[in-house]
Design a protein around this motif. Structure first.
Motif, PDB file in Angstrom:
ATOM      1  N   UNK A  98       0.816  -1.208   0.000  1.00 34.19           N
ATOM      2  CA  UNK A  98       0.000   0.000   0.000  1.00 34.19           C
ATOM      3  C   UNK A  98       0.852   1.262   0.000  1.00 34.19           C
ATOM      4  N   UNK A  99       2.002   1.230   0.672  1.00 33.33           N
ATOM      5  CA  UNK A  99       2.888   2.400   0.730  1.00 33.33           C
ATOM      6  C   UNK A  99       3.405   2.788  -0.650  1.00 33.33           C
ATOM      7  N   UNK A 100       3.549   1.780  -1.520  1.00 30.70           N
ATOM      8  CA  UNK A 100       4.141   2.038  -2.842  1.00 30.70           C
ATOM      9  C   UNK A 100       3.116   1.854  -3.960  1.00 30.70           C
ATOM     10  N   UNK A 101       1.844   1.924  -3.586  1.00 29.08           N
ATOM     11  CA  UNK A 101       0.771   1.757  -4.566  1.00 29.08           C
ATOM     12  C   UNK A 101       0.776   2.935  -5.542  1.00 29.08           C
ATOM     13  N   UNK A 102       0.875   2.631  -6.832  1.00 30.58           N
ATOM     14  CA  UNK A 102       0.954   3.673  -7.853  1.00 30.58           C
ATOM     15  C   UNK A 102      -0.432   4.001  -8.395  1.00 30.58           C
ATOM     16  N   UNK A 103      -0.738   5.301  -8.400  1.00 29.30           N
ATOM     17  CA  UNK A 103      -1.995   5.772  -8.943  1.00 29.30           C
ATOM     18  C   UNK A 103      -1.784   6.483 -10.263  1.00 29.30           C
ATOM     19  N   UNK A 105      -0.447   8.728 -13.055  1.00 31.45           N
ATOM     20  CA  UNK A 105       0.917   9.183 -13.366  1.00 31.45           C
ATOM     21  C   UNK A 105       1.956   8.543 -12.454  1.00 31.45           C
ATOM     22  N   UNK A 106       1.609   7.353 -11.916  1.00 32.51           N
ATOM     23  CA  UNK A 106       2.509   6.567 -11.073  1.00 32.51           C
ATOM     24  C   UNK A 106       2.878   7.289  -9.781  1.00 32.51           C
ATOM     25  N   UNK A 107       1.987   8.156  -9.323  1.00 33.71           N
ATOM     26  CA  UNK A 107       2.195   8.805  -8.026  1.00 33.71           C
ATOM     27  C   UNK A 107       1.824   7.834  -6.909  1.00 33.71           C
ATOM     28  N   UNK A 108       2.644   7.786  -5.879  1.00 35.08           N
ATOM     29  CA  UNK A 108       2.362   6.980  -4.703  1.00 35.08           C
ATOM     30  C   UNK A 108       1.778   7.880  -3.616  1.00 35.08           C
ATOM     31  N   UNK A 109       1.242   7.292  -2.531  1.00 33.58           N
ATOM     32  CA  UNK A 109       0.757   8.132  -1.421  1.00 33.58           C
ATOM     33  C   UNK A 109       1.830   9.069  -0.881  1.00 33.58           C
ATOM     34  N   UNK A 110       3.085   8.611  -0.875  1.00 35.78           N
ATOM     35  CA  UNK A 110       4.170   9.459  -0.376  1.00 35.78           C
ATOM     36  C   UNK A 110       4.382  10.678  -1.280  1.00 35.78           C
ATOM     37  N   UNK A 111       4.205  10.509  -2.578  1.00 36.90           N
ATOM     38  CA  UNK A 111       4.328  11.636  -3.505  1.00 36.90           C
ATOM     39  C   UNK A 111       3.294  12.716  -3.190  1.00 36.90           C
ATOM     40  N   UNK A 112       2.059  12.303  -2.940  1.00 34.00           N
ATOM     41  CA  UNK A 112       1.018  13.274  -2.628  1.00 34.00           C
ATOM     42  C   UNK A 112       1.284  13.952  -1.288  1.00 34.00           C
ATOM     43  N   UNK A 113       1.740  13.185  -0.311  1.00 34.75           N
ATOM     44  CA  UNK A 113       2.044  13.776   0.993  1.00 34.75           C
ATOM     45  C   UNK A 113       3.174  14.792   0.879  1.00 34.75           C
ATOM     46  N   UNK A 124       5.150   8.774   8.785  1.00 35.69           N
ATOM     47  CA  UNK A 124       4.455   7.507   9.038  1.00 35.69           C
ATOM     48  C   UNK A 124       4.674   6.518   7.900  1.00 35.69           C
ATOM     49  N   UNK A 125       4.597   7.005   6.671  1.00 35.26           N
ATOM     50  CA  UNK A 125       4.762   6.113   5.519  1.00 35.26           C
ATOM     51  C   UNK A 125       6.185   5.607   5.426  1.00 35.26           C
ATOM     52  N   UNK A 126       7.144   6.481   5.644  1.00 32.14           N
ATOM     53  CA  UNK A 126       8.553   6.075   5.540  1.00 32.14           C
ATOM     54  C   UNK A 126       8.916   5.088   6.650  1.00 32.14           C
ATOM     55  N   UNK A 127       8.352   5.280   7.833  1.00 35.66           N
ATOM     56  CA  UNK A 127       8.596   4.332   8.925  1.00 35.66           C
ATOM     57  C   UNK A 127       8.055   2.953   8.569  1.00 35.66           C
ATOM     58  N   UNK A 128       6.908   2.929   7.923  1.00 33.98           N
ATOM     59  CA  UNK A 128       6.306   1.648   7.548  1.00 33.98           C
ATOM     60  C   UNK A 128       7.011   1.017   6.357  1.00 33.98           C
ATOM     61  N   UNK A 129       7.492   1.832   5.444  1.00 38.72           N
ATOM     62  CA  UNK A 129       8.132   1.315   4.229  1.00 38.72           C
ATOM     63  C   UNK A 129       9.252   2.269   3.797  1.00 38.72           C
ATOM     64  N   UNK A 130      10.463   2.098   4.300  1.00 36.26           N
ATOM     65  CA  UNK A 130      11.571   3.005   3.980  1.00 36.26           C
ATOM     66  C   UNK A 130      11.885   3.067   2.484  1.00 36.26           C
ATOM     67  N   UNK A 131      11.617   1.970   1.745  1.00 30.62           N
ATOM     68  CA  UNK A 131      11.943   1.948   0.317  1.00 30.62           C
ATOM     69  C   UNK A 131      11.060   2.882  -0.510  1.00 30.62           C
ATOM     70  N   UNK A 132       9.935   3.311   0.063  1.00 25.42           N
ATOM     71  CA  UNK A 132       9.008   4.150  -0.702  1.00 25.42           C
ATOM     72  C   UNK A 132       9.606   5.489  -1.077  1.00 25.42           C
ATOM     73  N   UNK A 133      10.626   5.934  -0.361  1.00 27.14           N
ATOM     74  CA  UNK A 133      11.239   7.225  -0.653  1.00 27.14           C
ATOM     75  C   UNK A 133      11.993   7.202  -1.983  1.00 27.14           C
ATOM     76  N   UNK A 134      12.261   6.017  -2.515  1.00 32.29           N
ATOM     77  CA  UNK A 134      12.994   5.888  -3.773  1.00 32.29           C
ATOM     78  C   UNK A 134      12.074   5.849  -4.993  1.00 32.29           C
ATOM     79  N   UNK A 135      10.773   5.774  -4.791  1.00 29.27           N
ATOM     80  CA  UNK A 135       9.835   5.678  -5.917  1.00 29.27           C
ATOM     81  C   UNK A 135       9.791   6.987  -6.703  1.00 29.27           C
ATOM     82  N   UNK A 136       9.608   6.865  -8.009  1.00 32.36           N
ATOM     83  CA  UNK A 136       9.527   8.037  -8.877  1.00 32.36           C
ATOM     84  C   UNK A 136       8.221   8.000  -9.661  1.00 32.36           C
TER      85      UNK A 136
END
Length: 462
Positions: A98-103, A105-113, A124-136
């Motif tokens: 869910x942390x890396x779910x692409x919507x 234009x491939x935006x993830x929840x972290x991109x919107x935040x 909160x998202x990075x704590x749950x899934x540190x790899x999400x910070x690398x998504x583009x």
């Protein structure tokens, strides 16, 4: 979606939800057959935490469903900064998808935040899934790219510290697909002094940050600084203090190094340096050109309106007062009242240039009128959907007819006035036909061999 279920989701009425499920236990399972949105989308938009908890408990699969706009409930909650709702959804995200779910234009929840500056949600998202910070995104933008573009400074500071702590500084050097810009390029272009200083002044990332990274236009971050602009002196000092160079200086340094090792490569290095300098000039020229996806259409429209207004002002003024001016008296008498025999026959208020050469006067009026009407046409197109549209069009039309009356009035002879009158009457139709023809030519360029050949031939001539 059932109307009562929608109302319950919108108001967060958990009691009504249970009543509806008592009437129809399969209600939540049938939503997908009748609607592109589920109750969790609606409740996430409204921010009803208790209702979200109940829906997640009853139907956890809803957290990953996309609505017709390409948003999941997690995307919506992250964008709106609903921290408790985000936490509730993360509880059922056992495999961290869910942390890396692409919507869209491939935006993830972290991109919107990040783009909205929701620091608590980011944490909160990075704590749950540190790899999400690398998504583009589909445009190659990282979360820090988006935070910089949207000027979310608290989010930028947190994310920079985060990548420094987790030893993921390479994220700062990643380039987007708009123009190959890194985070430093974007911050410099947007004149975000505090961001630039925070990037190059951070001792943790100082060695890994590529301050001389070159984008697709061949420009470094320092190339985007123009010292003659307000405040850019300070930014230039910050970048130079971190070892930043202009692209031309980097090339020059490379040539100097090559020359110190081999005298035989002097000629080749000189040619390479010259070619690269020419390329640098070209890239600088391209930098100031409008680029779709990088530049705002609103800013482009504003610039076009300013240019069109300046052209209209200049052509209107020179139309009323043409070169050589206007006769102040009729033929046969000088300004002092003495008779004159050296001047052509003329009347007061007529064009002096037209009295000496009717061809030159008509030539001048034709091209000046084309420029004037095209500027008015441009303003009409750019303001097509503005309020008070009818009043604005009346103003533009009245201005054109006032110009026509003035130009016709100063024409020196009957035939000159007739030619100019006919031309000014047909000019609007000629411009309209020219625009349609040009658009048609652009269309056949992609489909007709003749259009391709014509444009290729025109390119060789120009």
């Amino acid at each position: 979606m059932d109307a009562r279920l929608f109302d319950a989701s919108q108001t967060g009425d958990v009691r009504l939800l249970h009543e509806l499920l008592a009437e129809n236990p399969l209600l939540l399972h049938r939503v997908a057959l009748t609607s592109t949105e589920n109750p969790l989308h609606v409740a996430s938009i409204a921010g009803h935490v208790d209702f979200v908890k109940e829906i997640v408990r009853l139907k956890p699969d809803y957290v990953e469903e996309m609505n017709q706009d390409g948003f999941s409930p997690m995307h919506i909650a992250s964008a709106n900064g609903y921290l408790e709702i985000v936490r509730e959804m993360l509880r059922v995200d056992n495999d961290r998808r869910l942390c890396r779910l692409q919507g869209r234009d491939e935006w993830t929840p972290l991109h919107y935040a990040a783009s909205r500056g929701r620091v608590d949600v980011i944490r909160e998202i990075v704590m749950a899934c540190p790899e999400s910070v690398e998504d583009v995104t589909v445009q190659g933008e990282t979360v820090i790219h988006l935070a910089v573009k949207c000027s979310q400074f608290k989010a930028i500071n947190y994310l920079v510290e985060l990548v420094a702590e987790r030893n993921k500084v390479n994220i700062l050097n990643m380039k987007d697909k708009h123009g190959g810009d890194s985070v430093l390029h974007l911050a410099t272009r947007k004149k975000q002094h505090q961001v630039v200083e925070g990037l190059v002044g951070n001792e943790t990332i100082a060695g890994a940050l590529e301050v001389n990274s070159v984008n697709d236009r061949g420009l470094t971050a320092l190339d985007l600084v123009f010292p003659n602009e307000t405040g850019d002196w300070e930014m230039e000092a910050i970048l130079r203090g971190a070892g930043a160079l202009r692209a031309g200086d980097i090339v020059h340094s490379g040539v100097q190094f090559s020359n110190s090792h081999s005298h035989n490569h002097n000629h080749t290095s000189s040619e390479t340096h010259q070619l690269q300098q020419e390329q640098q000039k070209t890239n600088r020229w391209e930098y100031f050109q409008f680029k779709k996806g990088r530049d705002s259409p609103s800013d482009a429209r504003t610039a076009l309106l300013v240019v069109a207004s300046l052209v209209a002002t200049a052509t209107f003024q020179v139309g009323l007062n043409p070169p050589n001016g206007i006769w102040q008296n009729s033929s046969g008498v000088n300004n002092d009242g003495a008779p004159s025999s050296h001047e052509p026959e003329h009347d007061a208020g007529k064009s002096i240039m037209g009295s000496y050469s009717k061809f030159k006067f008509v030539y001048f009026v034709v091209f000046n009128s084309i420029g004037f009407y095209c500027s008015l046409y441009t303003m009409g197109v750019l303001t097509a959907n503005f309020p008070l549209q009818l009043e604005l069009q009346i103003c533009i039309g009245a201005l054109y007819f006032a110009y026509c009356a003035a130009v016709i009035n100063i024409a020196p002879s009957y035939y000159t006035r007739l030619i100019i009158t006919v031309f000014l009457l047909v000019l609007p139709f000629l411009v309209g036909l020219a625009v349609k023809w040009a658009r048609h030519l652009v269309t056949i360029r992609l489909t007709k061999p003749l259009g391709k050949w014509f444009l290729r031939f025109a390119g060789l001539i120009l």
